[in-house]
Design a protein around this motif. Structure first.
Motif, mmCIF file in Angstrom:
data_model
loop_
_atom_site.group_PDB
_atom_site.id
_atom_site.type_symbol
_atom_site.label_atom_id
_atom_site.label_comp_id
_atom_site.label_asym_id
_atom_site.label_seq_id
_atom_site.Cartn_x
_atom_site.Cartn_y
_atom_site.Cartn_z
ATOM 1 N N LEU A 102 -17.043 9.369 -14.609
ATOM 2 C CA LEU A 102 -18.153 8.885 -13.973
ATOM 3 C C LEU A 102 -19.081 9.937 -13.623
ATOM 4 O O LEU A 102 -19.791 10.222 -12.719
ATOM 5 C CB LEU A 102 -17.563 8.607 -12.303
ATOM 6 N N GLN A 103 -19.304 10.832 -14.905
ATOM 7 C CA GLN A 103 -20.030 12.007 -15.017
ATOM 8 C C GLN A 103 -21.331 11.647 -14.715
ATOM 9 O O GLN A 103 -21.884 10.651 -15.316
ATOM 10 C CB GLN A 103 -19.776 12.881 -16.212
ATOM 11 N N ASN A 104 -22.494 12.401 -14.404
ATOM 12 C CA ASN A 104 -23.832 12.273 -14.493
ATOM 13 C C ASN A 104 -24.343 12.611 -15.776
ATOM 14 O O ASN A 104 -23.466 13.280 -16.537
ATOM 15 C CB ASN A 104 -24.513 13.544 -13.470
ATOM 16 N N GLY A 105 -25.310 11.784 -15.988
ATOM 17 C CA GLY A 105 -25.986 11.967 -17.304
ATOM 18 C C GLY A 105 -25.872 11.178 -18.508
ATOM 19 O O GLY A 105 -24.946 10.149 -18.258
ATOM 20 N N ILE A 106 -26.805 11.192 -19.576
ATOM 21 C CA ILE A 106 -26.447 10.188 -20.586
ATOM 22 C C ILE A 106 -25.988 11.084 -22.037
ATOM 23 O O ILE A 106 -26.108 12.370 -22.077
ATOM 24 C CB ILE A 106 -28.094 10.121 -21.046
ATOM 25 N N GLY A 107 -24.933 10.456 -22.614
ATOM 26 C CA GLY A 107 -24.514 10.979 -23.687
ATOM 27 C C GLY A 107 -22.866 11.202 -23.618
ATOM 28 O O GLY A 107 -22.423 11.432 -24.631
ATOM 29 N N ASN A 108 -22.492 11.373 -22.516
ATOM 30 C CA ASN A 108 -21.075 11.687 -22.110
ATOM 31 C C ASN A 108 -20.217 10.688 -22.921
ATOM 32 O O ASN A 108 -19.095 10.961 -23.552
ATOM 33 C CB ASN A 108 -20.552 11.813 -20.968
ATOM 34 N N VAL A 109 -20.446 9.448 -22.835
ATOM 35 C CA VAL A 109 -19.375 8.094 -23.272
ATOM 36 C C VAL A 109 -19.309 8.272 -24.959
ATOM 37 O O VAL A 109 -18.418 8.253 -25.369
ATOM 38 C CB VAL A 109 -20.399 6.818 -22.939
ATOM 39 N N GLU A 110 -20.433 8.398 -25.292
ATOM 40 C CA GLU A 110 -20.749 8.474 -26.872
ATOM 41 C C GLU A 110 -19.835 9.799 -27.248
ATOM 42 O O GLU A 110 -18.954 9.540 -28.556
ATOM 43 C CB GLU A 110 -22.074 8.673 -27.607
ATOM 44 N N LEU A 111 -20.136 10.905 -26.600
ATOM 45 C CA LEU A 111 -19.356 12.054 -27.093
ATOM 46 C C LEU A 111 -17.858 12.012 -26.993
ATOM 47 O O LEU A 111 -17.129 12.361 -28.054
ATOM 48 C CB LEU A 111 -19.745 13.415 -26.274
ATOM 49 N N ILE A 112 -17.201 11.377 -25.754
ATOM 50 C CA ILE A 112 -15.945 11.299 -25.596
ATOM 51 C C ILE A 112 -15.413 10.400 -26.458
ATOM 52 O O ILE A 112 -14.200 10.500 -27.057
ATOM 53 C CB ILE A 112 -15.653 10.813 -23.862
ATOM 54 N N SER A 113 -15.958 9.243 -26.713
ATOM 55 C CA SER A 113 -15.346 8.378 -27.771
ATOM 56 C C SER A 113 -15.233 8.640 -29.074
ATOM 57 O O SER A 113 -14.571 7.993 -29.821
ATOM 58 C CB SER A 113 -15.915 6.894 -27.505
ATOM 59 N N SER A 114 -16.161 9.612 -29.304
ATOM 60 C CA SER A 114 -16.259 10.140 -30.644
ATOM 61 C C SER A 114 -15.151 10.973 -31.131
ATOM 62 O O SER A 114 -14.667 11.414 -31.881
ATOM 63 C CB SER A 114 -17.647 10.790 -30.946
ATOM 64 N N MET A 115 -14.585 11.616 -29.653
ATOM 65 C CA MET A 115 -13.419 12.597 -29.783
ATOM 66 C C MET A 115 -12.117 12.063 -29.913
ATOM 67 O O MET A 115 -11.221 12.814 -30.184
ATOM 68 C CB MET A 115 -13.767 13.825 -28.934
ATOM 69 N N ILE A 116 -11.748 11.319 -28.772
ATOM 70 C CA ILE A 116 -10.435 10.578 -28.601
ATOM 71 C C ILE A 116 -10.574 9.058 -28.677
ATOM 72 O O ILE A 116 -11.561 8.489 -28.628
ATOM 73 C CB ILE A 116 -10.083 10.950 -27.119
#
Ligand code: PAF
Length: 302
Positions: A102-116
Protein backbone atom coordinates in the motif's frame (compact mmCIF):
# COMPACT_ATOMS: atom_id res chain seq x y z
CA UNK A 1 -4.28 -20.57 4.21
CA UNK A 2 -5.37 -21.09 7.81
CA UNK A 3 -8.17 -18.87 9.12
CA UNK A 4 -5.82 -17.12 11.54
CA UNK A 5 -3.04 -16.13 9.13
CA UNK A 6 0.34 -15.00 10.44
CA UNK A 7 1.02 -11.43 9.40
CA UNK A 8 4.46 -10.13 8.45
CA UNK A 9 5.05 -6.39 8.31
CA UNK A 10 8.14 -4.97 6.67
CA UNK A 11 8.96 -1.52 8.04
CA UNK A 12 8.00 -0.28 11.50
CA UNK A 13 7.59 3.35 10.48
CA UNK A 14 4.36 5.30 10.96
CA UNK A 15 2.13 3.17 8.70
CA UNK A 16 3.78 -0.17 9.51
CA UNK A 17 3.38 0.48 13.24
CA UNK A 18 -0.22 1.61 12.84
CA UNK A 19 -1.19 -1.42 10.74
CA UNK A 20 0.55 -3.72 13.26
CA UNK A 21 -1.81 -2.19 15.83
CA UNK A 22 -4.91 -2.53 13.61
CA UNK A 23 -4.07 -6.19 12.97
CA UNK A 24 -2.92 -6.99 16.53
CA UNK A 25 -5.46 -9.77 17.06
CA UNK A 26 -3.35 -11.81 14.63
CA UNK A 27 0.23 -12.95 15.20
CA UNK A 28 2.30 -10.00 13.98
CA UNK A 29 5.92 -10.41 12.90
CA UNK A 30 7.55 -7.03 12.37
CA UNK A 31 10.80 -6.66 10.45
CA UNK A 32 12.74 -3.41 10.51
CA UNK A 33 16.39 -2.80 9.65
CA UNK A 34 16.89 -0.06 12.25
CA UNK A 35 18.24 -1.54 15.52
CA UNK A 36 17.07 1.51 17.55
CA UNK A 37 13.50 1.02 16.33
CA UNK A 38 13.66 -2.72 16.99
CA UNK A 39 15.01 -2.28 20.54
CA UNK A 40 12.48 0.42 21.36
CA UNK A 41 9.49 -1.60 20.05
CA UNK A 42 10.63 -4.66 22.04
CA UNK A 43 9.67 -2.63 25.13
CA UNK A 44 6.17 -2.03 23.67
CA UNK A 45 4.67 -0.10 20.75
CA UNK A 46 2.32 2.73 21.75
CA UNK A 47 -0.45 4.00 19.56
CA UNK A 48 -2.28 7.26 20.19
CA UNK A 49 -5.72 6.97 18.71
CA UNK A 50 -8.53 9.48 19.34
CA UNK A 51 -6.52 10.92 22.31
CA UNK A 52 -6.25 7.49 23.91
CA UNK A 53 -2.91 5.71 24.25
CA UNK A 54 -2.63 1.92 23.93
CA UNK A 55 0.51 -0.16 24.13
CA UNK A 56 0.96 -3.60 22.62
CA UNK A 57 3.86 -5.99 22.15
CA UNK A 58 4.40 -7.25 18.59
CA UNK A 59 7.29 -9.60 17.84
CA UNK A 60 9.97 -7.58 16.08
CA UNK A 61 13.44 -8.26 14.72
CA UNK A 62 16.03 -6.82 12.38
CA UNK A 63 16.61 -10.34 11.08
CA UNK A 64 14.52 -10.93 7.91
CA UNK A 65 14.22 -14.61 8.90
CA UNK A 66 11.43 -13.47 11.23
CA UNK A 67 9.18 -13.38 8.14
CA UNK A 68 9.65 -17.09 7.34
CA UNK A 69 6.30 -18.23 8.77
CA UNK A 70 4.22 -15.25 7.56
CA UNK A 71 1.21 -16.01 5.34
CA UNK A 72 0.54 -12.39 4.38
CA UNK A 73 3.33 -9.82 4.25
CA UNK A 74 2.61 -6.09 4.19
CA UNK A 75 5.31 -3.79 2.81
CA UNK A 76 5.36 -0.45 4.59
CA UNK A 77 8.69 0.78 3.35
CA UNK A 78 9.53 3.98 1.51
CA UNK A 79 9.28 3.56 -2.26
CA UNK A 80 13.00 4.22 -2.77
CA UNK A 81 13.81 1.33 -0.38
CA UNK A 82 11.62 -1.22 -2.19
CA UNK A 83 14.39 -2.84 -4.25
CA UNK A 84 16.70 -3.38 -1.27
CA UNK A 85 13.87 -4.66 0.93
CA UNK A 86 12.64 -7.22 -1.62
CA UNK A 87 16.21 -8.24 -2.36
CA UNK A 88 16.68 -9.03 1.33
CA UNK A 89 13.35 -10.64 2.23
CA UNK A 90 12.92 -12.78 -0.90
CA UNK A 91 15.32 -15.40 0.51
CA UNK A 92 13.19 -15.86 3.63
CA UNK A 93 9.52 -15.59 2.68
CA UNK A 94 7.28 -18.54 1.79
CA UNK A 95 6.74 -18.83 -2.00
CA UNK A 96 2.96 -18.69 -1.51
CA UNK A 97 2.95 -15.83 1.02
CA UNK A 98 0.71 -13.02 -0.24
CA UNK A 99 2.71 -9.82 -0.51
CA UNK A 100 0.69 -6.63 -0.04
CA UNK A 101 1.88 -3.15 -0.92
CA UNK A 102 0.00 0.00 0.00
CA UNK A 103 3.10 2.14 -0.50
CA UNK A 104 2.95 5.68 -1.84
CA UNK A 105 4.14 6.36 -5.36
CA UNK A 106 4.18 4.95 -8.88
CA UNK A 107 6.46 2.07 -9.91
CA UNK A 108 6.49 -0.13 -6.77
CA UNK A 109 4.15 -2.78 -8.19
CA UNK A 110 6.16 -3.19 -11.39
CA UNK A 111 9.41 -3.40 -9.42
CA UNK A 112 8.11 -5.95 -6.88
CA UNK A 113 6.55 -8.20 -9.51
CA UNK A 114 9.78 -8.13 -11.53
CA UNK A 115 11.68 -9.43 -8.47
CA UNK A 116 9.43 -12.08 -6.86
CA UNK A 117 6.78 -14.55 -7.99
CA UNK A 118 4.66 -14.35 -4.82
CA UNK A 119 1.00 -13.46 -5.24
CA UNK A 120 0.83 -9.66 -5.10
CA UNK A 121 -2.04 -7.55 -3.83
CA UNK A 122 -1.52 -3.83 -4.23
CA UNK A 123 -3.39 -0.67 -3.56
CA UNK A 124 -3.53 2.53 -1.63
CA UNK A 125 -4.57 3.98 1.68
CA UNK A 126 -5.44 7.51 2.69
CA UNK A 127 -5.15 6.77 6.41
CA UNK A 128 -2.78 9.23 8.07
CA UNK A 129 -0.14 8.25 10.63
CA UNK A 130 2.58 10.16 12.46
CA UNK A 131 5.59 8.54 14.08
CA UNK A 132 6.17 10.29 17.40
CA UNK A 133 9.25 8.31 18.49
CA UNK A 134 10.80 4.94 17.47
CA UNK A 135 8.11 3.08 19.44
CA UNK A 136 5.11 5.38 19.31
CA UNK A 137 2.76 6.43 16.56
CA UNK A 138 -0.29 8.66 16.34
CA UNK A 139 -3.31 7.80 14.19
CA UNK A 140 -3.51 10.76 11.82
CA UNK A 141 -7.07 10.49 10.57
CA UNK A 142 -9.48 8.17 8.88
CA UNK A 143 -9.13 7.12 5.32
CA UNK A 144 -9.97 4.22 3.11
CA UNK A 145 -8.03 1.34 1.61
CA UNK A 146 -8.38 0.25 -2.00
CA UNK A 147 -6.83 -3.02 -3.12
CA UNK A 148 -6.62 -5.03 -6.28
CA UNK A 149 -4.44 -7.55 -8.05
CA UNK A 150 -4.35 -10.37 -10.57
CA UNK A 151 -5.99 -12.96 -8.33
CA UNK A 152 -9.46 -12.28 -6.92
CA UNK A 153 -9.03 -14.96 -4.26
CA UNK A 154 -5.84 -13.36 -2.88
CA UNK A 155 -7.51 -9.93 -2.92
CA UNK A 156 -10.48 -11.35 -1.11
CA UNK A 157 -8.22 -12.93 1.61
CA UNK A 158 -6.59 -9.54 2.24
CA UNK A 159 -9.97 -7.80 2.05
CA UNK A 160 -11.44 -10.05 4.78
CA UNK A 161 -8.36 -9.59 6.96
CA UNK A 162 -8.55 -5.80 6.80
CA UNK A 163 -12.31 -5.77 7.19
CA UNK A 164 -12.02 -7.96 10.31
CA UNK A 165 -9.72 -5.27 11.67
CA UNK A 166 -12.58 -2.76 11.19
CA UNK A 167 -10.85 -0.95 8.35
CA UNK A 168 -12.74 0.47 5.38
CA UNK A 169 -11.51 -1.50 2.39
CA UNK A 170 -12.75 -2.06 -1.16
CA UNK A 171 -11.53 -4.24 -3.99
CA UNK A 172 -11.13 -2.04 -7.07
CA UNK A 173 -11.71 -3.42 -10.55
CA UNK A 174 -8.97 -1.04 -11.74
CA UNK A 175 -6.33 -0.79 -8.99
CA UNK A 176 -3.82 0.91 -11.33
CA UNK A 177 -6.21 3.85 -11.53
CA UNK A 178 -6.41 3.88 -7.72
CA UNK A 179 -2.59 3.97 -7.54
CA UNK A 180 -2.39 6.90 -9.93
CA UNK A 181 -5.16 8.74 -8.11
CA UNK A 182 -3.39 8.26 -4.79
CA UNK A 183 -0.12 9.45 -6.35
CA UNK A 184 -1.96 12.56 -7.59
CA UNK A 185 -3.29 13.21 -4.06
CA UNK A 186 0.23 12.79 -2.67
CA UNK A 187 1.68 15.00 -5.43
CA UNK A 188 -0.62 17.83 -4.33
CA UNK A 189 -0.42 17.44 -0.54
CA UNK A 190 3.03 16.10 0.30
CA UNK A 191 5.46 18.60 -1.26
CA UNK A 192 3.39 21.58 -0.08
CA UNK A 193 2.98 20.16 3.42
CA UNK A 194 6.74 19.49 3.54
CA UNK A 195 7.80 22.87 2.08
CA UNK A 196 5.48 24.93 4.26
CA UNK A 197 5.84 22.62 7.27
CA UNK A 198 2.11 22.60 7.99
CA UNK A 199 -0.41 19.82 8.70
CA UNK A 200 -2.62 18.72 5.80
CA UNK A 201 -5.67 20.73 6.91
CA UNK A 202 -3.84 24.07 6.57
CA UNK A 203 -3.38 23.50 2.83
CA UNK A 204 -7.09 23.93 2.14
CA UNK A 205 -7.49 27.03 4.31
CA UNK A 206 -5.56 29.35 2.02
CA UNK A 207 -6.33 30.40 -1.57
CA UNK A 208 -2.69 30.32 -2.63
CA UNK A 209 -2.08 26.72 -1.58
CA UNK A 210 -5.49 25.70 -2.93
CA UNK A 211 -4.53 27.12 -6.35
CA UNK A 212 -1.11 25.49 -6.38
CA UNK A 213 -2.65 22.13 -5.43
CA UNK A 214 -5.20 22.52 -8.24
CA UNK A 215 -2.37 23.29 -10.70
CA UNK A 216 -0.43 20.19 -9.63
CA UNK A 217 -3.57 18.04 -9.92
CA UNK A 218 -4.59 19.37 -13.35
CA UNK A 219 -1.13 18.67 -14.79
CA UNK A 220 -0.98 15.23 -13.16
CA UNK A 221 -4.42 14.29 -14.51
CA UNK A 222 -3.36 15.21 -18.07
CA UNK A 223 -0.33 12.95 -17.65
CA UNK A 224 -2.44 10.13 -16.20
CA UNK A 225 -4.93 10.44 -19.09
CA UNK A 226 -2.10 10.35 -21.67
CA UNK A 227 -0.98 7.15 -19.92
CA UNK A 228 -4.43 5.59 -20.29
CA UNK A 229 -5.68 6.31 -16.75
CA UNK A 230 -9.01 8.07 -17.14
CA UNK A 231 -9.17 10.33 -14.16
CA UNK A 232 -10.96 13.64 -13.84
CA UNK A 233 -9.22 16.69 -12.40
CA UNK A 234 -12.32 18.18 -10.70
CA UNK A 235 -12.98 14.85 -9.01
CA UNK A 236 -9.32 14.67 -7.92
CA UNK A 237 -9.42 18.22 -6.52
CA UNK A 238 -12.50 17.28 -4.48
CA UNK A 239 -10.94 14.02 -3.29
CA UNK A 240 -7.70 15.75 -2.29
CA UNK A 241 -9.67 18.36 -0.36
CA UNK A 242 -11.51 15.57 1.48
CA UNK A 243 -8.22 13.82 2.33
CA UNK A 244 -6.83 17.12 3.71
CA UNK A 245 -9.97 17.56 5.79
CA UNK A 246 -9.98 13.98 7.11
CA UNK A 247 -6.27 14.12 8.01
CA UNK A 248 -6.26 17.80 8.97
CA UNK A 249 -3.94 17.50 11.95
CA UNK A 250 -1.60 15.00 10.32
CA UNK A 251 1.87 15.98 9.10
CA UNK A 252 2.09 14.28 5.71
CA UNK A 253 4.73 11.58 5.32
CA UNK A 254 7.00 13.88 3.29
CA UNK A 255 7.04 16.48 6.06
CA UNK A 256 7.77 13.73 8.58
CA UNK A 257 10.68 12.61 6.37
CA UNK A 258 12.08 16.14 6.10
CA UNK A 259 11.75 16.74 9.85
CA UNK A 260 13.49 13.41 10.54
CA UNK A 261 16.20 14.39 8.00
CA UNK A 262 15.29 11.43 5.76
CA UNK A 263 15.18 11.19 1.98
CA UNK A 264 11.62 11.74 0.73
CA UNK A 265 9.45 9.83 -1.78
CA UNK A 266 9.33 12.80 -4.18
CA UNK A 267 10.93 10.75 -7.00
CA UNK A 268 8.13 8.18 -7.08
CA UNK A 269 5.40 10.84 -6.71
CA UNK A 270 5.89 14.17 -8.54
CA UNK A 271 9.14 12.79 -10.03
CA UNK A 272 7.28 9.88 -11.65
CA UNK A 273 4.56 12.23 -12.96
CA UNK A 274 7.24 14.48 -14.50
CA UNK A 275 8.99 11.49 -16.12
CA UNK A 276 5.73 10.29 -17.73
CA UNK A 277 4.94 13.90 -18.76
CA UNK A 278 8.23 14.15 -20.66
CA UNK A 279 7.32 10.97 -22.53
CA UNK A 280 4.06 12.60 -23.68
CA UNK A 281 5.51 16.14 -24.12
CA UNK A 282 3.21 17.58 -21.44
CA UNK A 283 4.39 20.67 -19.55
CA UNK A 284 4.35 20.32 -15.77
CA UNK A 285 5.53 23.65 -14.30
CA UNK A 286 3.73 23.18 -10.96
CA UNK A 287 4.99 19.64 -10.42
CA UNK A 288 8.49 20.54 -11.60
CA UNK A 289 8.69 23.53 -9.25
CA UNK A 290 7.67 21.63 -6.12
CA UNK A 291 9.88 18.69 -7.18
CA UNK A 292 12.92 20.98 -7.43
CA UNK A 293 12.13 22.72 -4.15
CA UNK A 294 11.89 19.39 -2.33
CA UNK A 295 15.14 18.27 -3.95
CA UNK A 296 16.69 21.49 -2.64
CA UNK A 297 15.31 20.79 0.83
CA UNK A 298 16.63 17.22 0.73
CA UNK A 299 20.08 18.51 -0.27
CA UNK A 300 20.18 20.65 2.89
CA UNK A 301 19.44 17.74 5.23
CA UNK A 302 22.81 16.09 5.50
O1 PAF B 1 1.74 10.42 2.56
C1 PAF B 1 0.88 10.72 3.40
O2 PAF B 1 1.12 11.40 4.40
C2 PAF B 1 -0.53 10.16 3.22
O3 PAF B 1 -0.56 9.43 2.03
C3 PAF B 1 -1.67 11.20 3.24
C4 PAF B 1 -2.95 10.50 2.84
C5 PAF B 1 -1.39 12.36 2.32
C6 PAF B 1 -1.97 11.66 4.64
O4 PAF B 1 -1.02 12.50 5.21
Amino acid sequence: MNNKPIIGIVGAGAMGSLFAFFLRKYTILLYDTNPNTVNAIKQGLSVEIHSEKQTFYPTISNDPAILASADIIFLFIKSFATRDAIDTIQHYIKPDAIVVTLQNGIGNVELISSMINNPLVYGTTTIGATKLSPASVRFGGTGSIIIGGDSYSHCSTVHSLLQNANLTVTIAPDPKKALWEKAIINAAINPLGALLEVPNGKLIENNNTVKIMAGIIQEACLVAQANGIMTDSNHMIETTTTVCRNTQNNFCSMLQDILAKRKTEIDSINGAIITFAQQYSIDTPYNTTVYKLIKYKESQLI
